[in-house]
Design a protein around this motif. Sequence first.
Motif, short mmCIF file in Angstrom:
data_model
loop_
_atom_site.label_atom_id
_atom_site.label_comp_id
_atom_site.label_asym_id
_atom_site.label_seq_id
_atom_site.Cartn_x
_atom_site.Cartn_y
_atom_site.Cartn_z
N GLU A 216 0.81 -1.22 0.00
CA GLU A 216 0.00 0.00 0.00
C GLU A 216 0.84 1.27 0.00
OE1 GLU A 216 -3.93 0.62 2.03
OE2 GLU A 216 -3.42 -1.40 2.73
N ALA A 217 1.94 1.25 0.77
CA ALA A 217 2.75 2.46 0.90
C ALA A 217 3.30 2.91 -0.45
CB ALA A 217 3.89 2.21 1.88
N GLY A 218 3.51 1.96 -1.35
CA GLY A 218 4.09 2.30 -2.65
C GLY A 218 3.11 2.93 -3.61
N ASN A 219 1.81 2.87 -3.30
CA ASN A 219 0.81 3.45 -4.20
C ASN A 219 0.69 4.95 -3.96
OD1 ASN A 219 -0.68 1.16 -5.76
ND2 ASN A 219 -0.32 0.35 -3.71
N GLU A 220 0.67 5.70 -5.06
CA GLU A 220 0.69 7.17 -4.97
C GLU A 220 -0.54 7.70 -4.23
OE1 GLU A 220 2.91 9.39 -6.22
OE2 GLU A 220 4.09 8.24 -7.66
N LYS A 221 -0.30 8.56 -3.26
CA LYS A 221 -1.40 9.28 -2.60
C LYS A 221 -1.02 10.76 -2.57
CE LYS A 221 -2.46 5.56 0.75
NZ LYS A 221 -1.26 4.71 0.62
N HIS A 222 -1.99 11.62 -2.85
CA HIS A 222 -1.74 13.06 -2.76
C HIS A 222 -2.89 13.73 -2.04
CE1 HIS A 222 0.98 12.07 -6.22
NE2 HIS A 222 1.76 12.82 -5.47
N ASP A 223 -2.60 14.88 -1.47
CA ASP A 223 -3.62 15.64 -0.74
C ASP A 223 -4.79 15.96 -1.69
OD1 ASP A 223 -4.90 18.30 0.04
OD2 ASP A 223 -3.83 17.74 1.87
N ILE A 224 -5.99 15.61 -1.28
CA ILE A 224 -7.16 15.76 -2.17
C ILE A 224 -7.41 17.23 -2.50
CG2 ILE A 224 -8.94 15.85 -0.34
CD1 ILE A 224 -10.60 13.89 -2.16
N TYR A 225 -7.07 18.12 -1.56
CA TYR A 225 -7.28 19.56 -1.81
C TYR A 225 -6.23 20.09 -2.80
CZ TYR A 225 -10.57 19.20 2.02
OH TYR A 225 -11.63 18.82 2.80
N CYS A 227 -4.90 18.20 -5.20
CA CYS A 227 -5.36 17.68 -6.49
C CYS A 227 -6.48 18.56 -7.04
CB CYS A 227 -5.85 16.24 -6.36
SG CYS A 227 -4.54 15.06 -5.97
N HIS A 228 -7.40 18.97 -6.15
CA HIS A 228 -8.53 19.80 -6.57
C HIS A 228 -8.03 21.16 -7.07
CE1 HIS A 228 -11.91 22.69 -5.76
NE2 HIS A 228 -12.50 21.79 -6.52
N LYS A 229 -7.13 21.75 -6.32
CA LYS A 229 -6.57 23.06 -6.68
C LYS A 229 -5.83 22.99 -8.02
CE LYS A 229 -3.32 25.25 -4.14
NZ LYS A 229 -2.73 25.72 -2.87
N MET A 230 -5.23 21.81 -8.28
CA MET A 230 -4.45 21.63 -9.52
C MET A 230 -5.35 21.32 -10.73
SD MET A 230 -1.07 21.74 -8.65
CE MET A 230 -0.40 21.02 -10.12
N SER A 231 -6.67 21.24 -10.53
CA SER A 231 -7.65 20.90 -11.59
C SER A 231 -7.61 19.43 -12.00
CB SER A 231 -7.44 21.77 -12.85
OG SER A 231 -7.21 23.10 -12.54
N TYR A 232 -7.15 18.58 -11.10
CA TYR A 232 -7.07 17.13 -11.38
C TYR A 232 -8.46 16.54 -11.67
CZ TYR A 232 -5.62 12.23 -10.64
OH TYR A 232 -5.36 10.89 -10.79
N PHE A 233 -9.49 17.09 -11.00
CA PHE A 233 -10.82 16.47 -11.06
C PHE A 233 -11.71 17.08 -12.15
CE2 PHE A 233 -9.53 16.04 -6.48
CZ PHE A 233 -9.18 14.70 -6.57
N CYS A 234 -11.11 17.85 -13.06
CA CYS A 234 -11.84 18.38 -14.23
C CYS A 234 -13.10 19.14 -13.84
CB CYS A 234 -12.19 17.25 -15.20
SG CYS A 234 -10.74 16.41 -15.84
N GLY A 235 -13.00 19.99 -12.81
CA GLY A 235 -14.12 20.86 -12.47
C GLY A 235 -15.06 20.35 -11.38
N LEU A 236 -14.88 19.10 -10.94
CA LEU A 236 -15.73 18.59 -9.85
C LEU A 236 -15.31 19.21 -8.52
CD1 LEU A 236 -15.82 14.75 -10.65
CD2 LEU A 236 -17.61 16.41 -11.11
N SER A 237 -16.27 19.43 -7.63
CA SER A 237 -15.92 19.92 -6.30
C SER A 237 -15.39 18.77 -5.45
CB SER A 237 -17.17 20.51 -5.62
OG SER A 237 -18.04 19.44 -5.26
N VAL A 238 -14.72 19.09 -4.36
CA VAL A 238 -14.17 18.04 -3.49
C VAL A 238 -15.30 17.14 -2.98
CG1 VAL A 238 -13.00 17.57 -1.29
CG2 VAL A 238 -12.09 19.31 -2.84
N ASP A 239 -16.45 17.74 -2.65
CA ASP A 239 -17.57 16.92 -2.17
C ASP A 239 -18.06 15.95 -3.23
OD1 ASP A 239 -17.51 17.99 0.32
OD2 ASP A 239 -19.09 19.49 -0.03
N GLU A 240 -18.13 16.43 -4.48
CA GLU A 240 -18.55 15.54 -5.57
C GLU A 240 -17.54 14.41 -5.77
OE1 GLU A 240 -20.90 18.28 -8.80
OE2 GLU A 240 -18.83 18.87 -8.35
N VAL A 241 -16.26 14.77 -5.65
CA VAL A 241 -15.21 13.75 -5.81
C VAL A 241 -15.34 12.70 -4.71
CG1 VAL A 241 -12.72 13.34 -5.69
CG2 VAL A 241 -13.59 15.28 -6.99
N ARG A 242 -15.57 13.15 -3.48
CA ARG A 242 -15.71 12.19 -2.36
C ARG A 242 -16.88 11.24 -2.62
NH1 ARG A 242 -12.27 13.42 1.51
NH2 ARG A 242 -11.80 15.52 2.24
#
Length: 550
Positions: A216-225, A227-242
Amino acid sequence: MSFNNFTVPYPAEQPYTKRVAYFSMEFAIHQPLKIYSGGLGFLAGSHMRSAYELRQNLVGVGILWKYGYYDQERHQDQTLDVAWNEKQYSFLEDTGIRFQINVHDHPVWIKVYYLNPETFKTAPMFLLSTDVPENDYVSQTITHRLYDANVATKVAQFILLGVGGAKLMDIIGFNPELYHLNEAHGLSAAFYLYNKFKNLDDVRKRLVFTTHTPEEAGNEKHDIYLCHKMSYFCGLSVDEVRKLTGIYDDAFNHSLVALRFAKIANGVSALHGVVAREMWSKYPGVCPIISITNSQNYRYWADKQLYRFREAGDDYGIDDRKKYLKKRAFEIVADQTGKLFNPDVFTIVWARRFAGYKRAGMLTTDEKRFEKLLTNSKYPVQIIWAGKPYPVDHPAISEFNQLVHLSKKYKNVAVLIGYELALSKRLKQAADCWLNNPRVPREASGTSGMTAAMNGAVNFSTDDGWIPEFINHGHNGFVVPKGDYANMTVHEQDQYDLDKLYEILENEILPLYYDNYATWRLVMKNSMQDVRFQFESNRMAHEYYDQLYK
């Protein structure tokens, strides 16, 4: 060449007509194209070659890294130096395609290059670059370094591969029926598709995923906020992503979400499939995980002359050829280190990415036994180490440098730099024994031993990754029998493996090589035969269509 309504430039064979886009952060296609770091790239490169050989309806989507992974050089005292040199490629075609995606709520220009299938005999490949004058400097740096150490840059790279790659497929009209993510780096493609189809079912039926990381430790994890700030989720809000992903803490786990968004996933060896199913079973909503064992491309890797002699039953020819291959590789050793290795002496090679769990310097940790091994006049040995640590992995760099310092004591120990495709092939030809000693069960597959066997090297390994499917001890290689690892501390496991390595080396391998070479040659021939079809990437590329894409 026009890239409108793009189709692969050869007729697809009947079982392989489904249109697939294969996304990977790295591809090891050929030495001149330096867009890879290690095993993930070697695997993707062999996959692209086999897709071409089998005439599959598949395109590769990757990134054109301006400085590659890095260039491995030396300081004055021979220790590791990291250099970033710009790469030039006259063989890539500028498609003329330019388009924008959002990164950090900011439009970033992407330029697209094309690798024609005939150049290196691969599936057609599209490589993305942000290194264009229209972008500000920070945006240009997204495609500078593979696996950039800066977290924000790395997330931007994931967005480029996923969103950029998926958008490109729309622009060229390839219209993939399936998007295959080789590791979770390109997962942002799923959010692009969600944006396009507006429902998860349409995403799920188009997405398949290959996981390469057995812990598990080897799998990439990043702060969800972030990722959101970086536009990773293509316009979805953090709540929608959750809601969509089921991730309720602040660490966005790319692999877990890939397993929830894909219709099916695969581990990269039979053992890894078991480990992966067990590891992810505690999470709800994860797709089925099957196994498709990694393989390597025979046409690119194998020494055909050795195989011809083997098929002709010409043992003299095999011996002569292997000696010639060793001699030629030893010229590189002499050039880099000033040491003259002898083609008549048993040669052990440990060469792969330097990472803690792969235990590069394992043999050296018992100083007395190591000294005895290297000064044994009855059964002389030569050892070569090579491999690239991640440029900011300081423990791995330190291990590399310790081996460099140790090698100065011995004429028969060499540490080489520049471990890429070309040197990899030469070192496999140099090896009588290809040593692989990862800490079980941390190696998902590990494919270097496959190509070693294709060049007349005999595998000697701990029982991890693909090895349980291959080695029949004493018949086609040598393997450390599994200990009761689950009940051992890391220190106990290392000690157990070390003792076994020396026992097998001193009592079985060396006496066989020097006192009974005919049997050693038989082991080598069995190994060449057993790897030829079972661990050849045409088998693997076929299984992807047959089992993952169906």
